[in-house]
Design a protein around this motif. Structure first.
Motif, PDB file in Angstrom:
ATOM      1  N   THR A 169      -4.818   7.993  -4.558  1.00  0.00           N
ATOM      2  CA  THR A 169      -4.739   7.561  -6.095  1.00  0.00           C
ATOM      3  C   THR A 169      -6.023   7.953  -6.868  1.00  0.00           C
ATOM      4  O   THR A 169      -6.208   8.415  -7.872  1.00  0.00           O
ATOM      5  CB  THR A 169      -4.558   6.136  -5.999  1.00  0.00           C
ATOM      6  OG1 THR A 169      -3.211   5.803  -5.751  1.00  0.00           O
ATOM      7  CG2 THR A 169      -4.557   5.480  -7.472  1.00  0.00           C
ATOM      8  N   ALA A 170      -7.260   7.754  -6.004  1.00  0.00           N
ATOM      9  CA  ALA A 170      -8.441   8.067  -6.538  1.00  0.00           C
ATOM     10  C   ALA A 170      -8.664   9.452  -6.833  1.00  0.00           C
ATOM     11  O   ALA A 170      -9.128   9.844  -7.753  1.00  0.00           O
ATOM     12  CB  ALA A 170      -9.573   7.653  -5.619  1.00  0.00           C
ATOM     13  N   GLU A 171      -8.008  10.339  -5.938  1.00  0.00           N
ATOM     14  CA  GLU A 171      -8.204  11.714  -5.980  1.00  0.00           C
ATOM     15  C   GLU A 171      -7.400  12.091  -7.323  1.00  0.00           C
ATOM     16  O   GLU A 171      -7.851  13.129  -8.192  1.00  0.00           O
ATOM     17  CB  GLU A 171      -7.743  12.546  -4.986  1.00  0.00           C
ATOM     18  CG  GLU A 171      -7.819  14.048  -5.017  1.00  0.00           C
ATOM     19  CD  GLU A 171      -6.697  14.777  -4.235  1.00  0.00           C
ATOM     20  OE1 GLU A 171      -7.198  16.158  -3.780  1.00  0.00           O
ATOM     21  OE2 GLU A 171      -5.837  14.362  -3.813  1.00  0.00           O
ATOM     22  N   ALA A 172      -6.089  11.499  -7.538  1.00  0.00           N
ATOM     23  CA  ALA A 172      -5.277  12.052  -8.699  1.00  0.00           C
ATOM     24  C   ALA A 172      -6.098  11.387  -9.857  1.00  0.00           C
ATOM     25  O   ALA A 172      -5.838  12.258 -10.931  1.00  0.00           O
ATOM     26  CB  ALA A 172      -4.086  11.312  -8.354  1.00  0.00           C
ATOM     27  N   MET A 182       0.935  -1.204   0.130  1.00  0.00           N
ATOM     28  CA  MET A 182       0.149  -0.206   0.026  1.00  0.00           C
ATOM     29  C   MET A 182       0.796   1.301  -0.065  1.00  0.00           C
ATOM     30  O   MET A 182       1.906   1.360   0.907  1.00  0.00           O
ATOM     31  CB  MET A 182      -1.148  -0.024   1.207  1.00  0.00           C
ATOM     32  CG  MET A 182      -1.699   1.094   1.389  1.00  0.00           C
ATOM     33  SD  MET A 182      -3.002   1.110   0.093  1.00  0.00           S
ATOM     34  CE  MET A 182      -4.288  -0.217   0.433  1.00  0.00           C
ATOM     35  N   ALA A 183       0.429   2.054  -0.890  1.00  0.00           N
ATOM     36  CA  ALA A 183       1.556   3.219  -1.022  1.00  0.00           C
ATOM     37  C   ALA A 183       1.241   4.125   0.276  1.00  0.00           C
ATOM     38  O   ALA A 183       0.199   4.367   0.951  1.00  0.00           O
ATOM     39  CB  ALA A 183       1.159   4.235  -2.221  1.00  0.00           C
ATOM     40  N   GLY A 184       2.368   4.951   0.624  1.00  0.00           N
ATOM     41  CA  GLY A 184       2.894   5.588   1.857  1.00  0.00           C
ATOM     42  C   GLY A 184       3.087   4.648   2.994  1.00  0.00           C
ATOM     43  O   GLY A 184       3.126   5.104   4.105  1.00  0.00           O
ATOM     44  N   ASP A 221       3.347  10.787  -3.171  1.00  0.00           N
ATOM     45  CA  ASP A 221       4.078  11.048  -4.514  1.00  0.00           C
ATOM     46  C   ASP A 221       3.881   9.815  -5.143  1.00  0.00           C
ATOM     47  O   ASP A 221       3.345   9.896  -6.295  1.00  0.00           O
ATOM     48  CB  ASP A 221       5.384  11.370  -4.495  1.00  0.00           C
ATOM     49  CG  ASP A 221       5.922  12.649  -3.556  1.00  0.00           C
ATOM     50  OD1 ASP A 221       5.645  12.479  -2.210  1.00  0.00           O
ATOM     51  OD2 ASP A 221       6.272  13.470  -3.974  1.00  0.00           O
ATOM     52  N   ALA A 222       4.039   8.566  -4.868  1.00  0.00           N
ATOM     53  CA  ALA A 222       3.791   7.389  -5.509  1.00  0.00           C
ATOM     54  C   ALA A 222       2.384   7.005  -5.923  1.00  0.00           C
ATOM     55  O   ALA A 222       2.121   6.450  -6.750  1.00  0.00           O
ATOM     56  CB  ALA A 222       4.539   6.267  -4.785  1.00  0.00           C
ATOM     57  N   GLU A 223       1.460   7.429  -4.824  1.00  0.00           N
ATOM     58  CA  GLU A 223       0.088   6.892  -4.995  1.00  0.00           C
ATOM     59  C   GLU A 223      -0.540   8.054  -6.162  1.00  0.00           C
ATOM     60  O   GLU A 223      -1.389   7.669  -7.135  1.00  0.00           O
ATOM     61  CB  GLU A 223      -0.678   7.289  -3.698  1.00  0.00           C
ATOM     62  CG  GLU A 223      -0.466   6.349  -2.552  1.00  0.00           C
ATOM     63  CD  GLU A 223      -1.070   6.670  -1.362  1.00  0.00           C
ATOM     64  OE1 GLU A 223      -2.250   6.489  -1.741  1.00  0.00           O
ATOM     65  OE2 GLU A 223      -0.581   7.298  -0.334  1.00  0.00           O
ATOM     66  N   VAL A 224      -0.065   9.248  -6.131  1.00  0.00           N
ATOM     67  CA  VAL A 224      -0.239  10.105  -7.360  1.00  0.00           C
ATOM     68  C   VAL A 224       0.211   9.646  -8.675  1.00  0.00           C
ATOM     69  O   VAL A 224      -0.334   9.766  -9.528  1.00  0.00           O
ATOM     70  CB  VAL A 224      -0.018  11.669  -6.806  1.00  0.00           C
ATOM     71  CG1 VAL A 224      -0.131  12.492  -8.077  1.00  0.00           C
ATOM     72  CG2 VAL A 224      -0.689  12.167  -5.651  1.00  0.00           C
ATOM     73  N   ALA A 225       1.455   9.303  -8.585  1.00  0.00           N
ATOM     74  CA  ALA A 225       2.205   8.999  -9.731  1.00  0.00           C
ATOM     75  C   ALA A 225       1.405   7.642 -10.543  1.00  0.00           C
ATOM     76  O   ALA A 225       1.444   7.441 -11.467  1.00  0.00           O
ATOM     77  CB  ALA A 225       3.677   8.623  -9.330  1.00  0.00           C
ATOM     78  N   LEU A 226       0.920   6.808  -9.437  1.00  0.00           N
ATOM     79  CA  LEU A 226       0.344   5.625  -9.957  1.00  0.00           C
ATOM     80  C   LEU A 226      -0.827   5.979 -11.024  1.00  0.00           C
ATOM     81  O   LEU A 226      -0.995   5.397 -12.211  1.00  0.00           O
ATOM     82  CB  LEU A 226      -0.409   4.646  -8.824  1.00  0.00           C
ATOM     83  CG  LEU A 226      -1.176   3.619  -9.079  1.00  0.00           C
ATOM     84  CD1 LEU A 226      -0.352   2.647 -10.098  1.00  0.00           C
ATOM     85  CD2 LEU A 226      -1.696   2.979  -7.999  1.00  0.00           C
ATOM     86  N   ALA A 227      -1.668   6.765 -10.447  1.00  0.00           N
ATOM     87  CA  ALA A 227      -2.803   7.413 -11.331  1.00  0.00           C
ATOM     88  C   ALA A 227      -2.226   8.208 -12.609  1.00  0.00           C
ATOM     89  O   ALA A 227      -2.706   7.868 -13.674  1.00  0.00           O
ATOM     90  CB  ALA A 227      -3.813   8.381 -10.432  1.00  0.00           C
ATOM     91  N   ASN A 256       9.790   4.543  -4.738  1.00  0.00           N
ATOM     92  CA  ASN A 256       8.812   3.294  -5.013  1.00  0.00           C
ATOM     93  C   ASN A 256       8.846   3.073  -6.630  1.00  0.00           C
ATOM     94  O   ASN A 256       9.587   3.721  -7.306  1.00  0.00           O
ATOM     95  CB  ASN A 256       7.566   3.587  -4.593  1.00  0.00           C
ATOM     96  CG  ASN A 256       7.209   3.932  -3.090  1.00  0.00           C
ATOM     97  OD1 ASN A 256       6.305   4.449  -2.654  1.00  0.00           O
ATOM     98  ND2 ASN A 256       8.247   3.431  -2.203  1.00  0.00           N
ATOM     99  N   THR A 257       7.986   2.014  -6.830  1.00  0.00           N
ATOM    100  CA  THR A 257       8.081   1.387  -8.269  1.00  0.00           C
ATOM    101  C   THR A 257       6.711   1.505  -8.616  1.00  0.00           C
ATOM    102  O   THR A 257       5.530   1.259  -7.901  1.00  0.00           O
ATOM    103  CB  THR A 257       8.736   0.322  -8.640  1.00  0.00           C
ATOM    104  OG1 THR A 257      10.002   0.379  -8.048  1.00  0.00           O
ATOM    105  CG2 THR A 257       8.424  -0.082 -10.045  1.00  0.00           C
ATOM    106  N   VAL A 258       6.383   1.937  -9.985  1.00  0.00           N
ATOM    107  CA  VAL A 258       5.200   1.804 -10.822  1.00  0.00           C
ATOM    108  C   VAL A 258       5.299   1.114 -11.942  1.00  0.00           C
ATOM    109  O   VAL A 258       5.822   1.260 -12.792  1.00  0.00           O
ATOM    110  CB  VAL A 258       4.516   3.292 -11.050  1.00  0.00           C
ATOM    111  CG1 VAL A 258       3.093   2.935 -12.055  1.00  0.00           C
ATOM    112  CG2 VAL A 258       3.918   3.953  -9.846  1.00  0.00           C
TER     113      VAL A 258
END
Length: 274
Positions: free
Chosen positions: A113-116, A1-3, A83-89, A264-266
């Motif tokens: 991620t949903a918000e992004a 889970m990101a974060g 940052d990584a959660e936003v980058a995922l989206a 992190n990695t996407v």
């Protein structure tokens, strides 16, 4: 889970802030009441163990509230690093062609991620799948900051269920309209394909299960997945048996606990057109 932050890294980082004189000791004591600096907002039993939502303020890190979720004694996610959660989206959706995109997010978390994803105007519908009704309720009841944002957007809908079970089912992710296909699937649940929240999730990271999930993507659709670990070549080899344009993007961000850059990695993969 990101974060995600390992317990020992959280505790070590807080102790370093004390050592450097940027925080007084009472501000970091775990599991105790600390006035405005700490609040336990909610705690509920779940199928995976006790899940707890907490709010913390660390003056040394700026004038902001940090929301964190613990599963049992493990720190599951934090709003300190998003940052990584936003980058995922962003990475996932930027790889998709077309308009009126139908998107699935696997793992609600704290909603970043949903918000992004909703910031992308091409997204016309967003299904956010989470197996924990408590996490969904925190957003519906706006106990977390992004609950208000997600609730106010008519494109966003919560789906209570196991992402992994829905991914390999014939009916797919939309329990209201079985059999639908989507333009993108964005996954952020396990820490990595090898560091799992639940050992039963291991059966997802093979060609058979990923192929069943891919059946719910339109041709040319994109699967994107967050990982706390560096790029994983064996996992990418599995993706290459099913997808094209397989890639791993490293996302860098400043980690104040370590006073250095973390990564992190996407993972990205596209369903073939034919």
């Amino acid at each position: 889970m990101a974060g995600y932050l390992p317990n020992d890294e959280v505790i070590r980082g807080l102790r370093l802030l004390v050592r450097d004189g940027r925080m007084s000791p009472p501000q970091y004591v775990m599991g105790t009441t600390m006035g405005l600096l700490f609040e336990q907002i909610d705690s509920q039993p779940s199928s995976l163990g006790e899940i707890t939502l907490r709010r913390r303020r660390i003056p040394a890190l700026g004038d902001r509230d940090i929301y964190e979720v613990k599963l049992g004694e493990e720190f599951l996610m934090s709003s300190m690093f998003v940052d990584a959660e936003v980058a995922l989206a962003d990475l996932g959706l930027n790889a998709v062609e077309g308009v009126q995109l139908k998107v699935v997010v696997g793992g609600l978390g704290l909603g970043y991620t949903a918000e992004a994803a909703l910031k992308h105007e091409r997204v016309s519908e967003l299904l956010v799948v989470d197996a924990l009704d408590t996490v969904i309720h925190w957003h519906q009841q706006e106990k977390v900051p992004l609950g208000k944002v997600l609730n106010a957007d008519p494109r966003c809908r919560y789906v209570l269920g196991s992402f992994f079970d829905l991914a390999v089912s014939e009916s797919g992710f939309d329990t209201d309209t079985p059999g639908r296909v989507f333009d993108a699937i964005l996954l952020d649940i396990d820490h990595s394909p090898r560091a799992l929240l639940n050992e039963s999730n291991a059966s997802f990271y093979n060609a058979e299960s990923l192929g069943r999930m891919a059946a719910h993507l339109r041709p040319g659709g994109v699967f994107a997945m967050w990982s706390n670990d560096p790029p994983d070549e064996p996992f990418m080899d599995v993706l290459r048996t099913l997808f094209t344009d397989v890639d791993a993007k490293v996302v860098s961000f400043y980690n104040p606990f370590q006073n250095r850059e973390s990564t992190n990695t996407v993972f990205l993969a596209r369903k073939p057109l034919s």
